[in-house]
Design an enzyme around this catalytic site. Structure first.
Site, PDB file in Angstrom:
ATOM      1  N   ASP A  61       0.824  -1.197   0.000  1.00  0.00           N
ATOM      2  CA  ASP A  61       0.000   0.000   0.000  1.00  0.00           C
ATOM      3  C   ASP A  61       0.864   1.256   0.000  1.00  0.00           C
ATOM      4  O   ASP A  61       1.651   1.472   0.924  1.00  0.00           O
ATOM      5  CB  ASP A  61      -0.877  -0.057   1.264  1.00  0.00           C
ATOM      6  CG  ASP A  61      -1.944   1.009   1.254  1.00  0.00           C
ATOM      7  OD1 ASP A  61      -2.631   1.113   0.228  1.00  0.00           O
ATOM      8  OD2 ASP A  61      -2.069   1.735   2.250  1.00  0.00           O
ATOM      9  N   THR A  94      -3.114   5.566  -3.978  1.00  0.00           N
ATOM     10  CA  THR A  94      -2.056   6.339  -3.335  1.00  0.00           C
ATOM     11  C   THR A  94      -0.709   6.159  -4.032  1.00  0.00           C
ATOM     12  O   THR A  94       0.104   7.072  -4.060  1.00  0.00           O
ATOM     13  CB  THR A  94      -1.922   5.967  -1.844  1.00  0.00           C
ATOM     14  OG1 THR A  94      -1.676   4.566  -1.727  1.00  0.00           O
ATOM     15  CG2 THR A  94      -3.178   6.311  -1.089  1.00  0.00           C
ATOM     16  N   THR A  95      -0.480   4.977  -4.586  1.00  0.00           N
ATOM     17  CA  THR A  95       0.766   4.770  -5.321  1.00  0.00           C
ATOM     18  C   THR A  95       0.718   5.579  -6.615  1.00  0.00           C
ATOM     19  O   THR A  95       1.670   6.283  -6.970  1.00  0.00           O
ATOM     20  CB  THR A  95       0.958   3.285  -5.658  1.00  0.00           C
ATOM     21  OG1 THR A  95       0.696   2.507  -4.496  1.00  0.00           O
ATOM     22  CG2 THR A  95       2.366   3.005  -6.133  1.00  0.00           C
ATOM     23  N   ASP A 386      -9.323  -0.169   1.363  1.00  0.00           N
ATOM     24  CA  ASP A 386      -9.289   0.296  -0.029  1.00  0.00           C
ATOM     25  C   ASP A 386     -10.620  -0.016  -0.691  1.00  0.00           C
ATOM     26  O   ASP A 386     -11.203   0.823  -1.376  1.00  0.00           O
ATOM     27  CB  ASP A 386      -8.165  -0.409  -0.821  1.00  0.00           C
ATOM     28  CG  ASP A 386      -6.789   0.152  -0.500  1.00  0.00           C
ATOM     29  OD1 ASP A 386      -6.697   1.058   0.357  1.00  0.00           O
ATOM     30  OD2 ASP A 386      -5.800  -0.309  -1.091  1.00  0.00           O
TER      31      ASP A 386
END
Ligand code: ADP
Ligand code: MG
Length: 538
Positions: A61, A94-95, A386
């Protein structure tokens, strides 16, 4: 006249100016993106992070990795912040947001080398980001909030490649059901979904409870361990007379006086428990303490009781059972009671839990995650969060987009086309923006061991011929219609990521002077570059 030096700032100020500041910041931001790149997508790798106290986190994550890394460089910290914002706003992506920002800066550097002024680049990026929103609004796919199948697919896409992968179908079902259950007049507050973890059974035993699970046991073994048709009292005051937080002193001068005092205490507690019994309740959840005598009286009355229940749990209990939290014993009446089919104590491994389940139309529910070890539990929790985030986001906007890089390629193509209508150097920036978006499918391919150039070429040619949903399907490793392959993401992931990424890139681009007081940590790392990334290359 002797010239005195003008002193603006204390001597221990560190300052980097002009190009050096710019390049240094860009490099740091790029390094952040570079670092998490290998975790992107279903075939991405995990990272193991070991804290100074030797706690281990294994995760895929983006935001978790960045938070654990304790990044100090100021520009790099700005990158971490956009990941955090993405996590709060959407709960996923988020990545991607960090990678896009990193690539925007890398591409900006190319333009800087060609002597394009940073403000021109920033302007071009802003135009491009706005155009992206416009295109997204035009080509996103509208869904009906009742289409649970699509919602499950969105949840599964978010969980693909995570520790939760093996049970993602089951999890997706749980997630969609949970979100729909707590939806209240179209409002969704994810705080109403409690996530509780239990070490022991397998991941696939993870369950959705129409009610609340707490890792609390009943306060006495003399109390019944199961209550059917539970009538629940919830209080946020202690069931004890003396206030344990205040050290009270009483002075007594005779045994009679002491006895009188004790009798009086006893009477008070008897009265309190009597009021509870009058409501015909058979369960008590108390936010504060319950003393031994009250405990004894409650047991004798066959009442199940837990004490020191967290405030957040009390609130969820009220929402789940339809009862009210009572703050004054005199206001306690049967109309404030909550209801549940069953309240019971359940043991998992060494831990005892109190289950409040079978609530009728609960407005708070619990996802109880089972798993072998703490690391597994934590990673499953992140994946489920998520999933909760993307389902909520899809329900709120009712818009979704194709994943697997499809939307990024479509955006890039349309941006390039739009760029041709611009004059001057902003066009160059818009083009660089487009190529930054292509970094997502390219990395998805690379992380899966495919050739990114081949994949991009094929994707572009399909999109050129009008196949707007062509993306990289990593279940089959082929370029396909990803909507048909059920790889679907919420619209908000993309709008949020594109906005934040371009904003942070522009902000970093405009900085040409870094002034830092020498407080520890502020500029640490600004001069230090890891091997292979030293400033000279740039
Ligand atoms: P992020 O932190 O950005 O969400 P992830 O590691 O979760 O990063 O990867 C998300 C990317 O993986 C998205 O671009 C998404 O479209 C893509 N993706 C998810 N499932 C698949 C799949 N089955 N095939 C191809 N791409 C996928
Ligand atoms: Mg994701």
């Amino acid at each position: 006249m002797s010239e005195k030096p003008v002193v603006l700032m204390p001597e221990d100020i560190q300052r980097i100016m002009g190009k050096d500041a710019q390049r240094n910041n860009i490099l740091a931001a790029r390094m952040v993106a570079e670092m998490i790149k290998t975790t992107l997508g279903p075939k991405g790798m995990d990272k193991m992070l070991v804290s100074p106290t030797n706690e281990i986190v294994v995760t895929n994550d983006g935001v978790t990795i960045l938070e654990e890394m304790q990044i100090e460089h100021p520009a790099a910290k700005m990158m971490v912040n956009i990941a955090k914002t993405q996590d709060i706003e959407v709960g996923d992506g988020t990545t991607s947001v960090v990678m896009i920002a990193g690539k925007l800066l890398e591409n900006a550097e190319r333009l800087l080398d060609q002597k394009v002024h940073p403000t021109i680049i920033a302007k071009g990026y802003k135009i491009a980001a706005e155009k992206c929103q416009e295109i997204l609004n035009e080509i996103s796919i509208r869904i009906s909030p009742d289409d649970e199948e699509i919602l499950r697919q969105v949840a599964m896409t978010a969980m693909t490649g995570k520790g939760a992968e093996g049970s993602k179908e089951k999890f997706a079902g749980i997630i969609v059901k949970a979100v729909r259950q707590i939806e209240d007049n179209g409002k969704i507050d994810l705080n109403d979904i409690k996530i509780e973890k239990s070490k022991g059974e397998g991941i696939s035993d993870t369950e959705l409870i129409s009610g609340i699970v707490m890792d609390k046991e009943r306060i006495s073994n003399d109390m019944p361990s199961v209550i059917k048709n539970a009538r629940i009292v919830m209080v946020d005051f202690p069931l004890e007379l003396k206030n344990p937080e205040i050290d009270t002193k009483i002075s007594v001068s005779s045994p009679e006086q002491l006895q009188g005092f004790l009798n009086q205490e006893e009477r008070g507690i008897r009265e309190m428990v009597g009021k509870v019994k009058e409501t015909n309740a058979n369960v008590v959840f108390c936010q504060k303490g319950i003393d031994d005598f009250a405990q004894y009286l409650l047991s004798k009355a066959g009442i199940y009781a837990c004490r020191r229940v967290a405030r957040s749990d009390m609130e969820k209990l009220a929402k789940a059972t339809g009862g009210k939290i009572v703050s004054n014993i005199n206001e306690l009446s049967s109309s404030e009671l909550g209801n549940a089919e069953v309240v019971e104590e359940v043991k998992h491994g060494n831990d005892s839990f109190t289950y409040v389940r079978g609530c009728k139309n609960p407005k708070a529910v619990t996802i109880l995650i089972h798993g072998g070890t703490e690391h597994v539990l934590d990673e499953i929790e992140r994946a489920i969060k998520d999933g909760l985030g993307v389902v909520t986001s899809s329900l709120k906007t009712r818009l979704v987009v194709p994943g697997g890089g499809a939307i990024e390629i479509e955006l890039a193509q349309r941006l390039r086309h739009f760029g041709q209508s611009l004059s001057g150097r902003e066009q160059l920036a818009v083009e660089e923006f487009a190529s930054a978006l292509e970094f997502i499918p390219a990395t998805l391919a690379e992380n899966a061991g495919l050739d990114p150039i081949d994949v991009l070429t094929e994707l572009k040619s399909k999109h050129d011929s009008g196949e707007r949903n062509a993306g990289l399907n990593l279940f089959t490793n082929k370029i396909e219609n990803v909507l048909e392959a059920k790889i679907i993401e919420p619209y908000k992931i993309k709008t949020q990521a594109i906005n934040s990424a371009s904003e942070v890139a522009n902000m970093i681009l405009r900085i040409d002077d870094v002034i830092a007081s020498s407080g520890k940590g502020k500029m640490s790392g600004m001069g230090r570059m890891p091997p292979g990334m030293s400033g000279e290359e740039y």
